[in-house]
Scaffold this motif. Structure first.
Motif, PDB file in Angstrom:
ATOM      1  N   HIS A  70     -28.465 -35.097 -29.488  1.00 27.66           N
ATOM      2  CA  HIS A  70     -27.681 -33.925 -29.318  1.00 27.66           C
ATOM      3  C   HIS A  70     -26.216 -34.253 -29.609  1.00 27.66           C
ATOM      4  O   HIS A  70     -25.490 -34.724 -28.732  1.00 27.66           O
ATOM      5  N   HIS A  72     -22.490 -32.941 -32.159  1.00 28.36           N
ATOM      6  CA  HIS A  72     -21.826 -31.852 -32.938  1.00 28.36           C
ATOM      7  C   HIS A  72     -20.800 -32.869 -33.646  1.00 28.36           C
ATOM      8  O   HIS A  72     -19.493 -32.436 -33.473  1.00 28.36           O
ATOM      9  N   ARG A  79      -9.037 -31.306 -30.382  1.00 26.16           N
ATOM     10  CA  ARG A  79      -8.728 -30.105 -29.389  1.00 26.16           C
ATOM     11  C   ARG A  79      -7.984 -30.863 -28.261  1.00 26.16           C
ATOM     12  O   ARG A  79      -8.234 -30.516 -26.939  1.00 26.16           O
ATOM     13  N   TYR A  92     -12.606 -24.499 -19.139  1.00 20.64           N
ATOM     14  CA  TYR A  92     -13.186 -24.288 -20.697  1.00 20.64           C
ATOM     15  C   TYR A  92     -13.298 -22.826 -20.925  1.00 20.64           C
ATOM     16  O   TYR A  92     -13.244 -22.654 -22.097  1.00 20.64           O
ATOM     17  N   TYR A 142     -19.997 -24.774 -36.515  1.00 18.06           N
ATOM     18  CA  TYR A 142     -18.603 -24.501 -36.519  1.00 18.06           C
ATOM     19  C   TYR A 142     -18.291 -23.741 -37.813  1.00 18.06           C
ATOM     20  O   TYR A 142     -17.028 -23.627 -38.363  1.00 18.06           O
ATOM     21  N   PHE A 212     -26.664 -20.978 -28.287  1.00 20.01           N
ATOM     22  CA  PHE A 212     -25.877 -21.368 -27.190  1.00 20.01           C
ATOM     23  C   PHE A 212     -25.977 -20.082 -26.444  1.00 20.01           C
ATOM     24  O   PHE A 212     -25.475 -18.986 -26.515  1.00 20.01           O
ATOM     25  N   HIS A 240     -29.387 -24.778 -26.165  1.00 16.58           N
ATOM     26  CA  HIS A 240     -28.021 -24.896 -25.343  1.00 16.58           C
ATOM     27  C   HIS A 240     -28.686 -24.043 -24.378  1.00 16.58           C
ATOM     28  O   HIS A 240     -28.348 -22.786 -24.348  1.00 16.58           O
ATOM     29  N   GLN A 243     -26.206 -24.193 -19.221  1.00 18.58           N
ATOM     30  CA  GLN A 243     -24.860 -24.929 -19.170  1.00 18.58           C
ATOM     31  C   GLN A 243     -23.988 -24.524 -17.961  1.00 18.58           C
ATOM     32  O   GLN A 243     -23.740 -25.356 -17.051  1.00 18.58           O
ATOM     33  N   HIS A 263     -28.706 -29.447 -21.847  1.00 20.89           N
ATOM     34  CA  HIS A 263     -27.722 -29.195 -20.924  1.00 20.89           C
ATOM     35  C   HIS A 263     -28.550 -29.134 -19.612  1.00 20.89           C
ATOM     36  O   HIS A 263     -28.498 -29.842 -18.795  1.00 20.89           O
ATOM     37  N   ASP A 315     -23.558 -35.001 -26.426  1.00 20.75           N
ATOM     38  CA  ASP A 315     -22.973 -33.721 -26.860  1.00 20.75           C
ATOM     39  C   ASP A 315     -21.839 -33.924 -27.416  1.00 20.75           C
ATOM     40  O   ASP A 315     -20.914 -33.204 -27.269  1.00 20.75           O
ATOM     41  N   ASN A 317     -18.755 -33.578 -29.102  1.00 20.12           N
ATOM     42  CA  ASN A 317     -18.011 -32.577 -29.810  1.00 20.12           C
ATOM     43  C   ASN A 317     -16.363 -32.504 -29.184  1.00 20.12           C
ATOM     44  O   ASN A 317     -16.131 -33.215 -28.386  1.00 20.12           O
ATOM     45  N   GLY A 319     -14.621 -30.171 -27.836  1.00 19.23           N
ATOM     46  CA  GLY A 319     -14.274 -29.645 -26.732  1.00 19.23           C
ATOM     47  C   GLY A 319     -14.856 -30.123 -25.428  1.00 19.23           C
ATOM     48  O   GLY A 319     -14.104 -30.950 -24.539  1.00 19.23           O
ATOM     49  N   SER A 320     -16.330 -30.047 -24.870  1.00 19.29           N
ATOM     50  CA  SER A 320     -16.669 -30.158 -23.844  1.00 19.29           C
ATOM     51  C   SER A 320     -17.190 -31.607 -23.692  1.00 19.29           C
ATOM     52  O   SER A 320     -17.342 -32.111 -22.264  1.00 19.29           O
TER      53      SER A 320
HETATM   54  O1  NIG Z   1     -22.776 -28.464 -26.161  1.00 19.67           O
HETATM   55  N1  NIG Z   1     -21.681 -25.523 -25.395  1.00 19.67           N
HETATM   56  C1  NIG Z   1     -21.686 -25.322 -26.507  1.00 19.67           C
HETATM   57  N2  NIG Z   1     -21.408 -26.097 -27.387  1.00 19.67           N
HETATM   58  C2  NIG Z   1     -20.958 -27.355 -27.088  1.00 19.67           C
HETATM   59  C3  NIG Z   1     -19.567 -27.344 -26.962  1.00 19.67           C
HETATM   60  C4  NIG Z   1     -18.692 -27.099 -28.200  1.00 19.67           C
HETATM   61  C5  NIG Z   1     -17.288 -26.978 -28.311  1.00 19.67           C
HETATM   62  O2  NIG Z   1     -16.589 -27.027 -27.154  1.00 19.67           O
HETATM   63  O3  NIG Z   1     -16.816 -27.284 -29.370  1.00 19.67           O
HETATM   64  C6  NIG Z   1     -21.515 -28.073 -25.953  1.00 19.67           C
HETATM   65  O4  NIG Z   1     -20.958 -28.238 -24.937  1.00 19.67           O
END
Ligand code: NIG
Ligand code: FE
Length: 408
Positions: A70, A72, A79, A92, A142, A212, A240, A243, A263, A315, A317, A319-320
Motif C-alpha cells: 500500500h 502512494h 507537505r 489532518y 492525486y 477512500f 481505505h 481509518q 487501515h 502507506d 504518502n 500527508g499521513s
Molecule cells: O492512506 N487516507 C487516504 N489516503 C492516504 C493519505 C493521502 C494524503 O494525505 O495525501 C492514506 O492515509
C-alpha cells in the motif's frame, strides 16, 4: 546451469513453512533470476559449479525483499508545511477541510509533467529499495481528472518497466472529490464510473481499484457504486476503510469480496469477523497512526486470532505517512500492535505478496520464485525489526541482479 550462489547466511529466512522457515547456516542457488534450490550449506555448496558467481553473506541474515502492499509513492511536491502545522496542533482533517491535504497534492500533481513525476518518484523508490523493499503496490489518486489519473497510471507503468522495483498499479480515482466538483459530487462519481474506469481497464493500466471510504470523503453508497463498476471491468478491490471513523468500510469490503481492506484503525469486532468470514486480507498501516500523532492502532492481535493473514505496509504518502521504510513499520507493528517480529516479517513478505496476487512469484525464498532477496547487517532476523532507524540493509538483489546499495 546455476549462475549465482548465496552462501554463509547465519540465518536464511525463507518465510516458507513454520517459524519463518529459517535455515541456519543456509545457502541458495539462483538460475536466470529465479531460485533453484535453498538449503543448508553442506547440501548446497557441493552443487556450486565453476562458472557460478558466489556471494558470501558473511554470517549475516538474508531474507526476501519486502513487499509493500500500500503506497502512494507517485506525487509532486511535499507537505512539510502541513507537517509543521500538525506539530503545532492542527489535525489532518482540519488541514484537509481548509483545502490542504490530498487536494494540495492534487494541485501540485496536476501541474507536474509525467517526466517530473517520474523523477520525483525515482528518488522515493530508491529510498524504499535502501530499506529493503523489492515489490510495491502504487496508487494513482492525486490526479482526479481523466487526463491526470491516466498520467499517474502511465507514470507507474513506466517506473515498473524501468525497474528495478516491481510495481503493482492501483486506480484510486475515488481518493477525494476534486475542487471543481465540490458542489456536484454525483457528477464526479459519474466521471469515475463512465469515463475513468473504462479507460483504465481498456489501457490495462491498473490491477486494482481503491477508494477512500471515510466521513467527509466518500460514503458507503458512493464507494459501492465505484467498486461495482470496477469489478465489472475486471479490477480487484482494495479499500481505505475505517481509518478515522468506523464508517462500515470493513463490512462493505467483506460484502463486496474485496481483496484487501486497508487501515482498519477504527474497525470493531463485528468488522473483523466480517473480514474473516469473507477472506478479505487486512492491510495495516501503523505509520499513518504514528505520523498523525494518533493513539488508536488497528487491532492486529484480534485479526490474527480471527485467522486473518495480516499484511503490513508503509502507506508512503506526503500527508499521513511520509515514510518509505518497511523496517520502521515492522517496529511499530511490534511495539504498538503487539505483533511478534516473525509475524511482522511474514506480514511484510509472503502475506503481502498474496494480497497482490503475487504469492507464487515473490514474498518467500523458494524454488521457482524470483530471486528477490536482501542481506541485512544482522545475525538474527529479529534485529531487522529491533534496531529502529538503523540502515540494516547491506545489499539487495532483484531477479538475481545485485542493486549495489552504497554504504551509508
Ligand atoms: O492512506 N487516507 C487516504 N489516503 C492516504 C493519505 C493521502 C494524503 O494525505 O495525501 C492514506 O492515509
Ligand atoms: Fe493510503
Amino acid at each position: 546451469m546455476t549462475d549465482l550462489a548465496l552462501v554463509n547466511c547465519r540465518q536464511l529466512v525463507t518465510v516458507a513453512g513454520p517459524r519463518l522457515g529459517i535455515v541456519e547456516n543456509g545457502a541458495m542457488l539462483v538460475r536466470e533470476g529465479r531460485i533453484e534450490r535453498v538449503g543448508a550449506r553442506a547440501e548446497i555448496e557441493p552443487l556450486i559449479g565453476p562458472q557460478c558467481e558466489v556471494v558470501d553473506a558473511g554470517g549475516r541474515v538474508a531474507m526476501p525483499g519486502f513487499v509493500d502492499a500500500h503506497t502512494h509513492v507517485v506525487f509532486a511536491g511535499h507537505r512539510a508545511a502541513e507537517f509543521e502545522q500538525r506539530c503545532a496542533g492542527a489535525s489532518y482533517q482540519e488541514i484537509a477541510a481548509a483545502g490542504g491535504g490530498i487536494r494540495a497534492t492534487v494541485r501540485a500533481t496536476r501541474a507536474a509533467t509525467a517526466d517530473e513525476l517520474i523523477e520525483a518518484a525515482r528518488t522515493r523508490l530508491e529510498w524504499m529499495l535502501r530499506a529493503g523493499t523489492t515489490t510495491a503496490e502504487v496508487k494513482s489518486g492525486y490526479g482526479l481528472s481523466l487526463d491526470d489519473e491516466l498520467k499517474m497510471l502511465r507514470v507507474i507503468r513506466r517506473l515498473n518497466e524501468a525497474g528495478p522495483l516491481r510495481l503493482a498499479p492501483t486506480f484510486l480515482g475515488a481518493h477525494e472529490v476534486p475542487d471543481e466538483y465540490r458542489n456536484r459530487r454525483g457528477e464526479y462519481l459519474d466521471l469515475i464510473v463512465n469515463e475513468m474506469l473504462p479507460r483504465v481497464a481498456a489501457g490495462n493500466l491498473a490491477e486494482y481499484c481503491d477508494a477512500f471510504c471515510e466521513e467527509g470523503v466518500f460514503t458507503l453508497a458512493e464507494t459501492r457504486r465505484v467498486f461495482e463498476a470496477a469489478r465489472t471491468r475486471g479490477l480487484g478491490l482494495r479499500l481505505h476503510a475505517d481509518q478515522l471513523s468506523n464508517s462500515g468500510g470493513a463490512r462493505l469490503a467483506a460484502e463486496l469480496r474485496a481483496t484487501t481492506a486497508d487501515h482498519l484503525e477504527q474497525t470493531d469486532a463485528a468488522g473483523i469477523a466480517a473480514l474473516a468470514e469473507a477472506g478479505v486480507q487486512p492491510v495495516l498501516l501503523p505509520g499513518s497512526v504514528f505520523a498523525l500523532g494518533l493513539q488508536r492502532y488497528p487491532a492486529a492481535r484480534a485479526m490474527i486470532d480471527a485467522g486473518l493473514a495480516v499484511v503490513l505496509a508503509t502507506d508512503f504518502n506526503p500527508g499521513s505517512s511520509p515514510t518509505p521504510s518497511m523496517p520502521l513499520i515492522l517496529f511499530l507493528a511490534c511495539t504498538q500492535m503487539k505483533m511478534t517480529p516473525a509475524e511482522a516479517i511474514a506480514a511484510a513478505t509472503i502475506n503481502a505478496a498474496h494480497s497482490l496476487g503475487r504469492g507464487s512469484s515473490v514474498g518467500s525464498l523458494e524454488p521457482g520464485k524470483l530471486a528477490d532477496f536482501v542481506i541485512h547487517d544482522c545475525a538474527d532476523y529479529r534485529e531487522v525489526v529491533y534496531w529502529v532507524g538503523a540502515p540494516t540493509v547491506a545489499d539487495v538483489w532483484i531477479g538475481g541482479r545485485n542493486l549495489r546499495i552504497p554504504k551509508s
